[in-house]
Motif scaffolding. Sequence first.
Motif, PDB file in Angstrom:
ATOM      1  N   ASN A   1      33.380-117.381  43.298  1.00  0.00           N
ATOM      2  CA  ASN A   1      33.659-116.961  41.928  1.00  0.00           C
ATOM      3  C   ASN A   1      32.477-116.126  41.441  1.00  0.00           C
ATOM      4  O   ASN A   1      31.325-116.400  41.811  1.00  0.00           O
ATOM      5  N   ILE A   2      32.744-115.122  40.615  1.00  0.00           N
ATOM      6  CA  ILE A   2      31.682-114.219  40.168  1.00  0.00           C
ATOM      7  C   ILE A   2      31.777-114.039  38.663  1.00  0.00           C
ATOM      8  O   ILE A   2      32.838-113.653  38.137  1.00  0.00           O
ATOM      9  N   VAL A   3      30.670-114.334  37.972  1.00  0.00           N
ATOM     10  CA  VAL A   3      30.615-114.181  36.521  1.00  0.00           C
ATOM     11  C   VAL A   3      29.424-113.299  36.168  1.00  0.00           C
ATOM     12  O   VAL A   3      28.408-113.299  36.860  1.00  0.00           O
TER      13      VAL A   3
ATOM     14  N   TRP B   1      40.104 -99.866  44.282  1.00  0.00           N
ATOM     15  CA  TRP B   1      38.729-100.158  44.674  1.00  0.00           C
ATOM     16  C   TRP B   1      37.774 -99.390  43.780  1.00  0.00           C
ATOM     17  O   TRP B   1      38.167 -98.553  42.984  1.00  0.00           O
ATOM     18  N   GLY B   2      36.482 -99.692  43.950  1.00  0.00           N
ATOM     19  CA  GLY B   2      35.450 -98.927  43.284  1.00  0.00           C
ATOM     20  C   GLY B   2      35.232 -99.360  41.853  1.00  0.00           C
ATOM     21  O   GLY B   2      35.428-100.502  41.472  1.00  0.00           O
ATOM     22  N   LEU B   3      34.829 -98.415  41.026  1.00  0.00           N
ATOM     23  CA  LEU B   3      34.389 -98.731  39.669  1.00  0.00           C
ATOM     24  C   LEU B   3      35.507 -99.311  38.825  1.00  0.00           C
ATOM     25  O   LEU B   3      35.300-100.218  38.025  1.00  0.00           O
ATOM     26  N   GLU B   4      36.724 -98.808  38.988  1.00  0.00           N
ATOM     27  CA  GLU B   4      37.840 -99.324  38.189  1.00  0.00           C
ATOM     28  C   GLU B   4      38.046-100.806  38.456  1.00  0.00           C
ATOM     29  O   GLU B   4      38.191-101.617  37.532  1.00  0.00           O
ATOM     30  N   ALA B   5      38.038-101.188  39.731  1.00  0.00           N
ATOM     31  CA  ALA B   5      38.191-102.602  40.070  1.00  0.00           C
ATOM     32  C   ALA B   5      37.001-103.406  39.582  1.00  0.00           C
ATOM     33  O   ALA B   5      37.141-104.534  39.111  1.00  0.00           O
ATOM     34  N   ALA B   6      35.820-102.801  39.678  1.00  0.00           N
ATOM     35  CA  ALA B   6      34.613-103.526  39.308  1.00  0.00           C
ATOM     36  C   ALA B   6      34.561-103.854  37.834  1.00  0.00           C
ATOM     37  O   ALA B   6      33.972-104.848  37.433  1.00  0.00           O
ATOM     38  N   THR B   7      35.154-103.013  36.999  1.00  0.00           N
ATOM     39  CA  THR B   7      35.051-103.216  35.559  1.00  0.00           C
ATOM     40  C   THR B   7      36.233-103.997  34.997  1.00  0.00           C
ATOM     41  O   THR B   7      36.334-104.162  33.776  1.00  0.00           O
ATOM     42  N   ARG B   8      37.125-104.447  35.854  1.00  0.00           N
ATOM     43  CA  ARG B   8      38.350-105.080  35.354  1.00  0.00           C
ATOM     44  C   ARG B   8      38.104-106.450  34.756  1.00  0.00           C
ATOM     45  O   ARG B   8      38.762-106.850  33.806  1.00  0.00           O
ATOM     46  N   GLY B   9      37.186-107.209  35.308  1.00  0.00           N
ATOM     47  CA  GLY B   9      36.935-108.529  34.767  1.00  0.00           C
ATOM     48  C   GLY B   9      36.143-109.380  35.731  1.00  0.00           C
ATOM     49  O   GLY B   9      35.863-108.972  36.856  1.00  0.00           O
ATOM     50  N   ILE B  10      35.766-110.541  35.275  1.00  0.00           N
ATOM     51  CA  ILE B  10      35.078-111.478  36.147  1.00  0.00           C
ATOM     52  C   ILE B  10      36.082-112.066  37.145  1.00  0.00           C
ATOM     53  O   ILE B  10      37.289-111.878  37.016  1.00  0.00           O
ATOM     54  N   PHE B  11      35.582-112.781  38.137  1.00  0.00           N
ATOM     55  CA  PHE B  11      36.416-113.242  39.252  1.00  0.00           C
ATOM     56  C   PHE B  11      36.361-114.760  39.310  1.00  0.00           C
ATOM     57  O   PHE B  11      35.320-115.349  39.614  1.00  0.00           O
ATOM     58  N   ILE B  12      37.474-115.405  38.968  1.00  0.00           N
ATOM     59  CA  ILE B  12      37.518-116.863  38.918  1.00  0.00           C
ATOM     60  C   ILE B  12      38.794-117.344  39.606  1.00  0.00           C
ATOM     61  O   ILE B  12      39.898-116.884  39.300  1.00  0.00           O
ATOM     62  N   GLY B  13      38.630-118.256  40.539  1.00  0.00           N
ATOM     63  CA  GLY B  13      39.786-118.851  41.202  1.00  0.00           C
ATOM     64  C   GLY B  13      40.675-117.848  41.904  1.00  0.00           C
ATOM     65  O   GLY B  13      41.896-118.051  41.985  1.00  0.00           O
ATOM     66  N   GLY B  14      40.099-116.763  42.410  1.00  0.00           N
ATOM     67  CA  GLY B  14      40.877-115.751  43.125  1.00  0.00           C
ATOM     68  C   GLY B  14      41.530-114.727  42.234  1.00  0.00           C
ATOM     69  O   GLY B  14      42.276-113.878  42.725  1.00  0.00           O
TER      70      GLY B  14
ATOM     71  N   ALA C   1      30.299-103.634  32.196  1.00  0.00           N
ATOM     72  CA  ALA C   1      30.405-104.909  32.896  1.00  0.00           C
ATOM     73  C   ALA C   1      30.940-105.971  31.952  1.00  0.00           C
ATOM     74  O   ALA C   1      30.618-105.973  30.763  1.00  0.00           O
ATOM     75  N   PRO C   2      31.762-106.882  32.449  1.00  0.00           N
ATOM     76  CA  PRO C   2      32.327-107.930  31.596  1.00  0.00           C
ATOM     77  C   PRO C   2      31.247-108.872  31.056  1.00  0.00           C
ATOM     78  O   PRO C   2      30.299-109.229  31.762  1.00  0.00           O
ATOM     79  N   GLU C   3      31.421-109.287  29.820  1.00  0.00           N
ATOM     80  CA  GLU C   3      30.532-110.251  29.177  1.00  0.00           C
ATOM     81  C   GLU C   3      31.246-111.594  29.171  1.00  0.00           C
ATOM     82  O   GLU C   3      32.121-111.847  28.338  1.00  0.00           O
ATOM     83  N   ALA C   4      30.903-112.441  30.120  1.00  0.00           N
ATOM     84  CA  ALA C   4      31.567-113.741  30.225  1.00  0.00           C
ATOM     85  C   ALA C   4      31.109-114.670  29.106  1.00  0.00           C
ATOM     86  O   ALA C   4      29.979-114.587  28.623  1.00  0.00           O
TER      87      ALA C   4
ATOM     88  N   GLU D   1      28.460-103.687  41.647  1.00  0.00           N
ATOM     89  CA  GLU D   1      28.767-103.781  43.083  1.00  0.00           C
ATOM     90  C   GLU D   1      29.214-105.184  43.464  1.00  0.00           C
ATOM     91  O   GLU D   1      29.990-105.365  44.392  1.00  0.00           O
ATOM     92  N   LEU D   2      28.742-106.193  42.721  1.00  0.00           N
ATOM     93  CA  LEU D   2      29.162-107.564  43.017  1.00  0.00           C
ATOM     94  C   LEU D   2      30.549-107.849  42.470  1.00  0.00           C
ATOM     95  O   LEU D   2      31.312-108.620  43.052  1.00  0.00           O
ATOM     96  N   LEU D   3      30.898-107.224  41.356  1.00  0.00           N
ATOM     97  CA  LEU D   3      32.276-107.352  40.873  1.00  0.00           C
ATOM     98  C   LEU D   3      33.228-106.646  41.824  1.00  0.00           C
ATOM     99  O   LEU D   3      34.338-107.108  42.069  1.00  0.00           O
ATOM    100  N   ALA D   4      32.776-105.526  42.376  1.00  0.00           N
ATOM    101  CA  ALA D   4      33.581-104.864  43.406  1.00  0.00           C
ATOM    102  C   ALA D   4      33.682-105.727  44.658  1.00  0.00           C
ATOM    103  O   ALA D   4      34.703-105.720  45.358  1.00  0.00           O
ATOM    104  N   PHE D   5      32.633-106.495  44.940  1.00  0.00           N
ATOM    105  CA  PHE D   5      32.633-107.376  46.106  1.00  0.00           C
ATOM    106  C   PHE D   5      33.725-108.439  46.014  1.00  0.00           C
ATOM    107  O   PHE D   5      34.175-108.958  47.039  1.00  0.00           O
ATOM    108  N   ALA D   6      34.166-108.747  44.808  1.00  0.00           N
ATOM    109  CA  ALA D   6      35.256-109.711  44.668  1.00  0.00           C
ATOM    110  C   ALA D   6      36.486-109.269  45.447  1.00  0.00           C
ATOM    111  O   ALA D   6      37.218-110.093  46.011  1.00  0.00           O
TER     112      ALA D   6
END
Length: 497
Positions: free
Chosen positions: A215-217, A7-20, A43-46, A196-201
């Motif tokens: 999905n979050i980009v 959880w937290g920042l590590e999860a948030a910076t891992r990538g965008i969230f597509i299809g689960g 933050a990921p650059e989609a 925080e929204l990437l963490a929300f994934a």
Amino acid sequence: MKAKDDWGLEAATRGIFIGGSRILTDDSYPVIDPTTEDVVGQAPEATASQVEQAVAAAQDAQPGWAATAPAERAGILRAMGRALGARREQLAPLIAAETGCLLSAAPVIVDRAVSRFERFADLLTGLRPVEHGIEIRATPAGPSLTSGQTARRPVGVVAAIAPFNFPLIGAASKIAPAIAMGNAVVFKPAPQDPLELLAFASICEEAGVPDGVVNIVTGSGVEVGRTLVSAPGVDMVSFTGSTAAGAEIYRSGADSMRRMLLELGGKGALIVRRDADLDAAVEALGRVWTYYSGQWCAAPTRAIVHRDVHDELVDRLIRLGRSLRIGDPSDPATNLGPVISDAQRTRIEQSVAGAVADGAEEVLGLEPRGGRSRGYFVSPSLLLGCRPDMPIVQNEIFGPVLSVLTYGDDDEAVELANATRFGLTNYVFSADVPTAWELARRLRSGSVLINTATPRDDMPFGGMGMSGVGRDNGVFALESYSEAQGILVASTPAPAA
């Protein structure tokens, strides 16, 4: 699908969230802490193709999600609220770091987001399900040989874009009603505070949201947003942000006639009648300075004050302004933190300087930027002697800037309040509530608050004029994120005896 234990920042910076799934990107960009100007994280650059992939994932997921029973959808919404609430203390520091909001306010932001999921679950539970839809308004009985049904059907795939202020609340306000009505969502947070929204994934995973329903980009420039709102698979755009960007999105949807929900700029007027409770009026007007440094669209940034109480009200505002402490949002004594970026700070300061050059008087006289050399701090401004045609009065500043105008009678107050292109939220303060009601009915705005600056989340929220199209909140949001369909059938007459 499995819940994540990290959880937290590590999860948030891992990538965008597509299809689960988390999708890694080749590039990233820094997210800056407005208080320290340090880097909070990357933050990921989609890419455009990844945005299209997210839309395709939503298209694949939406029919199955729409076919689920409303009670099942309500259960997922409640699970999302529970999972989000369970991460309240872990999310709060991240929210404060990337938005610059007061640390004491960050847990409240999480609570308000949680309440959105709970509220829409409750609304969904209270409505009558019909085949592949929900009945919000009953169909009156018709002629004897016909019967009918009016239901709300899902729009399809919703592209949701939120502004930098209150990103988590903005996400909940869009995602919760959209998925409640059977839509799938591709959500894009603002580039300034997406972590925080990437963490929300991870919340979506923990709550059992089916893959592709949310999905979050993310992206630092305009390409991600433009690709998203123009993607052929998008059926609706829900956007909160500037009027200029909203107008561009509105134009982009003309060829496809996709549904639009646009909550745009505001230039709220607060009418202070001669009989108003001045303490209450000052408290409401002071929120322009203290509530997220004035970065909220419904802020009462124009004080329209009866000339008989002008001097007393201004004296009280000056005392309040000079009592404010500008500084580190983690300090409990701080009540005015930074704005979101250096660009925003520069824009605010230039607007105030322009107003002074145009004849307004800045009367607080606090040390610029609170005497701080780092961080995007802006001193609160109180501008007197303003004219209705001044840019500072006409344009949304989105900062701790309050302009004061005077009036002589109610007709003049209404004329001044309506003298902008915006029409989001206005306010009337008066001991004569029936008269205040009459004034409210004459104000051209989506909302009018009388003797309070605290809205209710079950009331419609949205604007007239250049403040937008459509309404959020409560049942109004459920209607905004769905299409009305009426079905009428002719009954077969009974055979003759």
